[in-house]
Design a protein around this motif. Structure first.
Motif, mmCIF file in Angstrom:
data_model
loop_
_atom_site.group_PDB
_atom_site.id
_atom_site.type_symbol
_atom_site.label_atom_id
_atom_site.label_comp_id
_atom_site.label_asym_id
_atom_site.label_seq_id
_atom_site.Cartn_x
_atom_site.Cartn_y
_atom_site.Cartn_z
ATOM 1 N N LEU A 69 -43.015 10.031 -19.564
ATOM 2 C CA LEU A 69 -43.027 9.247 -20.809
ATOM 3 C C LEU A 69 -44.256 9.578 -21.642
ATOM 4 O O LEU A 69 -44.166 9.721 -22.873
ATOM 5 C CB LEU A 69 -42.984 7.746 -20.507
ATOM 6 C CG LEU A 69 -41.635 7.171 -20.122
ATOM 7 C CD1 LEU A 69 -41.785 5.716 -19.681
ATOM 8 C CD2 LEU A 69 -40.661 7.278 -21.288
ATOM 9 N N VAL A 70 -45.401 9.703 -20.989
ATOM 10 C CA VAL A 70 -46.627 10.063 -21.707
ATOM 11 C C VAL A 70 -46.468 11.436 -22.353
ATOM 12 O O VAL A 70 -46.801 11.629 -23.530
ATOM 13 C CB VAL A 70 -47.847 10.014 -20.753
ATOM 14 C CG1 VAL A 70 -49.067 10.670 -21.398
ATOM 15 C CG2 VAL A 70 -48.149 8.584 -20.345
ATOM 16 N N THR A 97 -45.568 14.602 -27.202
ATOM 17 C CA THR A 97 -44.750 15.593 -27.910
ATOM 18 C C THR A 97 -44.240 15.023 -29.228
ATOM 19 O O THR A 97 -44.270 15.686 -30.269
ATOM 20 C CB THR A 97 -43.577 16.047 -27.031
ATOM 21 O OG1 THR A 97 -44.086 16.580 -25.805
ATOM 22 C CG2 THR A 97 -42.748 17.111 -27.730
ATOM 23 N N ILE A 98 -43.769 13.797 -29.199
ATOM 24 C CA ILE A 98 -43.272 13.149 -30.419
ATOM 25 C C ILE A 98 -44.398 12.988 -31.444
ATOM 26 O O ILE A 98 -44.210 13.266 -32.638
ATOM 27 C CB ILE A 98 -42.626 11.775 -30.078
ATOM 28 C CG1 ILE A 98 -41.333 12.001 -29.297
ATOM 29 C CG2 ILE A 98 -42.373 10.956 -31.338
ATOM 30 C CD1 ILE A 98 -40.738 10.744 -28.700
ATOM 31 N N ARG A 110 -44.552 6.718 -10.966
ATOM 32 C CA ARG A 110 -45.649 7.550 -11.505
ATOM 33 C C ARG A 110 -45.082 8.775 -12.239
ATOM 34 O O ARG A 110 -45.577 9.140 -13.311
ATOM 35 C CB ARG A 110 -46.572 8.000 -10.372
ATOM 36 C CG ARG A 110 -47.574 6.949 -9.966
ATOM 37 C CD ARG A 110 -48.701 7.542 -9.125
ATOM 38 N NE ARG A 110 -48.255 8.099 -7.859
ATOM 39 C CZ ARG A 110 -48.195 7.423 -6.716
ATOM 40 N NH1 ARG A 110 -48.550 6.164 -6.665
ATOM 41 N NH2 ARG A 110 -47.781 8.011 -5.611
ATOM 42 N N GLU A 111 -44.048 9.381 -11.669
ATOM 43 C CA GLU A 111 -43.436 10.556 -12.319
ATOM 44 C C GLU A 111 -42.804 10.173 -13.654
ATOM 45 O O GLU A 111 -42.964 10.878 -14.654
ATOM 46 C CB GLU A 111 -42.402 11.188 -11.388
ATOM 47 C CG GLU A 111 -41.695 12.404 -11.963
ATOM 48 C CD GLU A 111 -42.618 13.574 -12.261
ATOM 49 O OE1 GLU A 111 -42.227 14.433 -13.072
ATOM 50 O OE2 GLU A 111 -43.732 13.636 -11.717
ATOM 51 N N VAL A 112 -42.090 9.050 -13.690
ATOM 52 C CA VAL A 112 -41.476 8.588 -14.949
ATOM 53 C C VAL A 112 -42.561 8.290 -15.967
ATOM 54 O O VAL A 112 -42.443 8.656 -17.150
ATOM 55 C CB VAL A 112 -40.584 7.347 -14.687
ATOM 56 C CG1 VAL A 112 -40.185 6.673 -15.987
ATOM 57 C CG2 VAL A 112 -39.344 7.743 -13.894
ATOM 58 N N SER A 113 -43.618 7.635 -15.541
ATOM 59 C CA SER A 113 -44.726 7.314 -16.444
ATOM 60 C C SER A 113 -45.340 8.598 -17.001
ATOM 61 O O SER A 113 -45.624 8.688 -18.201
ATOM 62 C CB SER A 113 -45.774 6.501 -15.696
ATOM 63 O OG SER A 113 -46.859 6.205 -16.531
#
Length: 90
Positions: A77-78, A83-84, A71-74
């Protein structure tokens, strides 16, 4: 002579009784041995169950931890994708 027959009959009855007693003792010893084997097997099953329960608890802990990390990685990534996008939209 009748006393001899009575004595022989009494001895025969005694030998039969002793034979029956020996058989009963042997049967009881066998039941006790089997009971001890069953008790040992029950102890082994309980030990296996305790070990498996502990392994399951550890596995569940690791699975929960992996779920939290996922969940933290997800989430990160979001955030990175947002940001991108924000940078590309400028």
């Amino acid at each position: 002579m009748p006393t001899d027959k009575s004595l022989e009959l009494a001895i025969s009855d005694l030998q039969s009784a002793i034979g029956g007693l020996e058989n009963a003792i042997d049967a009881r010893a066998e039941r006790q041995r089997m009971g001890a084997e069953v008790e040992g097997e029950v102890r082994r099953v309980h030990a296996d169950r305790a070990r498996l329960a502990q392994e399951l608890d550890q596995s569940e802990f690791r699975a929960n931890r992996l779920e939290e990390v996922n969940r933290e990685v997800s989430r990160r990534l979001v955030t990175a994708m947002e940001t991108i996008r924000a940078v590309l939209d400028r």
